[in-house]
Design a protein around this motif. Structure first.
Motif, PDB file in Angstrom:
ATOM      1  N   PHE A  17     -12.779  -3.425 -21.528  1.00 25.67           N
ATOM      2  CA  PHE A  17     -13.131  -4.303 -22.640  1.00 25.67           C
ATOM      3  C   PHE A  17     -13.799  -5.600 -22.190  1.00 25.67           C
ATOM      4  O   PHE A  17     -14.304  -6.347 -23.020  1.00 25.67           O
ATOM      5  N   ASN A  18     -13.759  -5.914 -20.889  1.00 22.99           N
ATOM      6  CA  ASN A  18     -14.353  -7.181 -20.462  1.00 22.99           C
ATOM      7  C   ASN A  18     -15.823  -7.257 -20.826  1.00 22.99           C
ATOM      8  O   ASN A  18     -16.370  -8.325 -21.063  1.00 22.99           O
ATOM      9  N   ALA A  19     -16.472  -6.094 -20.899  1.00 21.08           N
ATOM     10  CA  ALA A  19     -17.905  -6.052 -21.174  1.00 21.08           C
ATOM     11  C   ALA A  19     -18.232  -6.331 -22.641  1.00 21.08           C
ATOM     12  O   ALA A  19     -19.397  -6.344 -23.013  1.00 21.08           O
ATOM     13  N   ARG A  48     -18.190 -14.219 -19.814  1.00 16.81           N
ATOM     14  CA  ARG A  48     -17.673 -13.387 -18.715  1.00 16.81           C
ATOM     15  C   ARG A  48     -17.474 -14.151 -17.412  1.00 16.81           C
ATOM     16  O   ARG A  48     -16.518 -13.876 -16.694  1.00 16.81           O
ATOM     17  N   PRO A  49     -18.378 -15.136 -17.090  1.00 14.70           N
ATOM     18  CA  PRO A  49     -18.161 -15.850 -15.818  1.00 14.70           C
ATOM     19  C   PRO A  49     -16.835 -16.634 -15.783  1.00 14.70           C
ATOM     20  O   PRO A  49     -16.406 -17.055 -14.707  1.00 14.70           O
ATOM     21  N   LEU A  50     -16.190 -16.815 -16.940  1.00 15.35           N
ATOM     22  CA  LEU A  50     -14.926 -17.563 -16.965  1.00 15.35           C
ATOM     23  C   LEU A  50     -13.742 -16.702 -16.520  1.00 15.35           C
ATOM     24  O   LEU A  50     -12.619 -17.187 -16.417  1.00 15.35           O
ATOM     25  N   GLY A  51     -13.981 -15.413 -16.271  1.00  9.32           N
ATOM     26  CA  GLY A  51     -12.884 -14.544 -15.831  1.00  9.32           C
ATOM     27  C   GLY A  51     -12.027 -14.060 -16.979  1.00  9.32           C
ATOM     28  O   GLY A  51     -10.798 -14.125 -16.940  1.00  9.32           O
ATOM     29  N   VAL A  52     -12.694 -13.563 -18.005  1.00 12.33           N
ATOM     30  CA  VAL A  52     -12.043 -13.197 -19.271  1.00 12.33           C
ATOM     31  C   VAL A  52     -11.092 -12.002 -19.130  1.00 12.33           C
ATOM     32  O   VAL A  52     -11.199 -11.216 -18.193  1.00 12.33           O
ATOM     33  N   ASN A  53     -10.158 -11.896 -20.064  1.00  9.91           N
ATOM     34  CA  ASN A  53      -9.515 -10.599 -20.304  1.00  9.91           C
ATOM     35  C   ASN A  53      -9.361 -10.388 -21.797  1.00  9.91           C
ATOM     36  O   ASN A  53      -9.411 -11.326 -22.592  1.00  9.91           O
ATOM     37  N   LEU A  54      -9.192  -9.141 -22.166  1.00  9.15           N
ATOM     38  CA  LEU A  54      -9.239  -8.757 -23.582  1.00  9.15           C
ATOM     39  C   LEU A  54      -8.243  -9.525 -24.436  1.00  9.15           C
ATOM     40  O   LEU A  54      -8.545  -9.925 -25.552  1.00  9.15           O
ATOM     41  N   LEU A  55      -7.046  -9.720 -23.909  1.00  5.13           N
ATOM     42  CA  LEU A  55      -5.985 -10.300 -24.728  1.00  5.13           C
ATOM     43  C   LEU A  55      -6.274 -11.743 -25.142  1.00  5.13           C
ATOM     44  O   LEU A  55      -5.717 -12.229 -26.122  1.00  5.13           O
ATOM     45  N   TRP A  56      -7.146 -12.413 -24.404  1.00  8.26           N
ATOM     46  CA  TRP A  56      -7.452 -13.809 -24.739  1.00  8.26           C
ATOM     47  C   TRP A  56      -7.840 -13.983 -26.208  1.00  8.26           C
ATOM     48  O   TRP A  56      -7.293 -14.841 -26.897  1.00  8.26           O
TER      49      TRP A  56
END
Ligand SMILES: [Zn+2]
Lengths: 392, 171
Positions: free
Chosen positions: A128-130, A138-146
């Motif tokens: 899901f990061n995409a 994305r450069p912030l180091g995301v994850n889906l749950l955020w």
């Protein structure tokens, strides 16, 4: 608006939902499609066309997986189409099937939703990061749950909703799920509010027991034209209204407190169904509940509660399965209580409304009389609303 | 209704060879050109500026910027320099990584409404200088808490969203 055909639901089937299934996507699709055909008393030879839904190809590592599992969905040699609107796909599948028949072009349509999330390593969440913007996010180091935690906190702080209320929604759905034959092992159960509040914080304010699991599974339904349905022995359930709507992908510019796109989809479906007062005319609801807060959020978007009031109604038991004066929400157990094989979970919700209207929901049958119900899906970058109203 | 089918596997079955597995690793790399709006926005970040864009028709000032207004569906070209400060629209406290592994110290993503943009217009970024326990962070941050961008020094900025190290609460 004129449609050539009124569209009936004449059968539904599911597989069990599992953290990891032995069956491949093709095999899961075959099991669900066969169960739906058997429920309808039809065979694949009766089917004019097939539509399917499934979430990102990245889960499976199979490009164009709709084509890959088409054989299992009964699509060999038939007109076939896969539609995809993220988590909203399961509910959208029936809309996709609906317009195939409403157009007058086909008499029968097999709708198949398949999802196998378990193959992706190290964890399907990574796929899901995409969905995040590749320049600004994305450069912030995301994850889906955020994004869900951010939306939940905005909702919580705007209305001052206590954490216990979200735990109560999870408790209700997990209890309801105990009676569902597809429920994923370990997901449903009689949990105390305290044990849900004590479950580990994943991304605050989201706790582990307030989020649906990773699942494999499939679901299918059979749709026909009115004239075809009249020839079958079982009384049909009708698709009375369909609606869908998409919000902006600039999600940080949205009102995170209210799902406007769900309201727009609901209004479209209500208008088609002739529903002028949803709180009077909708008797059972399956709002999309991948997170406990989302059930409440969506019930407001569906206009079944005033803004900010769904939590208070939850505390009063208005959404409970055995309510006599409220509107039972997620009597199936929902994604929190049955599991969340993304596309298939939307069909699980639609099947629940179908079975509730047929009086076939067994131990899950709601206490109040039901003549009309709805299922709602949600997905993409928290931006799509899909609504189907079924009635008898 | 007859029972539904499906064979649920245990971890044991997967690790002991009871079930046969096959493995594939994909190599996927991409290089995106930044496009019309993002090129200007990222250049602004390199210079230590947050840029928005104004729509004369709906009178909204948008961030992240885009070269068209999705409401009015018309082209946009009125760039506006926005402030380095804003307020918290919402935040969360993340104890998991993208691969679902646990973090020891949490990250604090937030949607920050930028001063000078229209109300409700925000960007995603991380908060810093907010403590490292859930109790400290939730005590320090509320919806509406004023915040300020903390930039990397000139020499380290490269035209990326990470040219802002993080936002910190002020006042
Ligand atoms: Zn405009």
């Amino acid at each position: 608006m004129g449609y050539k055909n009124r569209v009936a639901v004449v059968g539904a089937g599911l597989t069990r939902f599992m953290r990891r299934a032995l069956e491949t996507p093709k095999e899961l699709a075959f099991e669900a499609a066969s169960a739906a055909l058997e429920d309808a008393g039809l065979t694949i030879a009766d089917i004019d066309c097939v539509v399917s839904v499934s979430a990102p190809d990245a889960f499976d590592g199979v490009h164009m997986k709709g084509e890959y599992f088409a054989d299992g969905a009964g699509a060999w040699g038939k007109p076939y189409m896969r539609t995809y609107v993220g988590g909203g796909s399961g509910v959208f599948s029936l809309i996709s099937g609906w317009y195939h028949i409403a157009s007058g072009h086909f008499d029968t349509c097999l709708v198949v939703a398949e999802e196998k999330m378990s193959a992706a390593l190290p964890h399907p969440q990574g796929c899901f990061n995409a969905i995040y913007d590749q320049f600004t996010e994305r450069p912030l180091g995301v994850n889906l749950l955020w994004i869900f935690a951010l939306e939940m906190n905005r909702y919580m702080q705007t209305y001052g909703i206590p954490m216990e209320t979200f735990a109560r929604v999870a408790q209700k759905n997990k209890r309801n799920g105990m009676d569902h034959p597809s429920a994923q092992p370990g997901i449903a159960g009689d949990f105390t509010i305290q044990s849900i509040l004590d479950s580990e914080v994943m991304v605050w304010p989201v706790h582990r027991q307030m989020v649906s699991p990773i699942s494999d599974g499939a679901g299918a339904m059979v749709l026909t034209s009115e004239s075809f349905a009249r020839r079958l022995s079982k009384p049909p359930v009708w698709i009375e209204g369909v609606g869908w709507n998409l919000d902006t992908s600039y999600w940080t510019d949205r009102d995170l407190c209210y799902p406007t796109y769900v309201e727009k989809a609901a209004r479209m479906a209500y208008e088609m169904a002739g529903v002028t007062n949803p709180r009077r005319d909708i008797h059972v609801a399956e709002p999309y509940d991948p997170f406990a807060y989302k059930e409440l959020h969506h019930l407001e978007g569906l206009l079944l509660a005033d803004r900010g009031q769904a939590p208070r109604l939850a505390e009063e038991g208005f959404w409970d399965r055995d309510t006599e004066t409220g509107i039972p929400a997620s009597p199936s157990g929902g994604l929190l209580g049955v599991g969340n094989p993304i596309a298939a979970s939307g069909v699980m919700k639609l099947a629940e409304i179908y079975w509730q209207l047929q009086g076939q929901a067994g131990a899950r049958q709601v206490r109040r009389e039901v003549r009309r119900g709805l299922a709602q899906g949600w997905g993409d970058l928290m931006q799509v609303g899909t609504v189907v109203i079924l009635g008898k | 209704m007859k029972p539904f089918s499906g064979t649920s596997l245990t971890d044991h079955a997967l690790t002991t060879g009871e079930v046969l597995l096959t493995y594939w690793k994909v190599k996927a790399e991409y290089q995106w050109d930044a496009g019309l709006a993002m090129s200007t926005y990222l250049n602004g970040l390199k210079q230590g500026k947050l840029l928005g864009i104004h729509c004369p028709q709906c009178r909204r000032t948008l961030i992240p910027p885009r070269v068209f207004c999705e409401l009015c569906f018309r082209p946009l070209d009125q760039w506006v320099e926005l402030a380095n400060i804003g307020k918290i629209n919402t935040y969360s406290v993340s104890y998991v990584n993208w691969d679902a592994t646990r973090r020891q110290t949490p990250e604090v993503p937030a949607v920050i409404e930028i001063d000078g943009a229209s109300p409700g217009m925000g960007i995603l970024h991380l908060m810093g200088e907010v403590g490292d326990t859930l109790e400290a962070i939730t005590r320090r941050l509320k919806v509406g808490t004023p915040v300020q961008a903390v930039w990397k020094p000139d020499s380290e900025r490269e035209g990326a969203i990470t040219d802002i190290r993080y936002f910190r609460p002020i006042g």
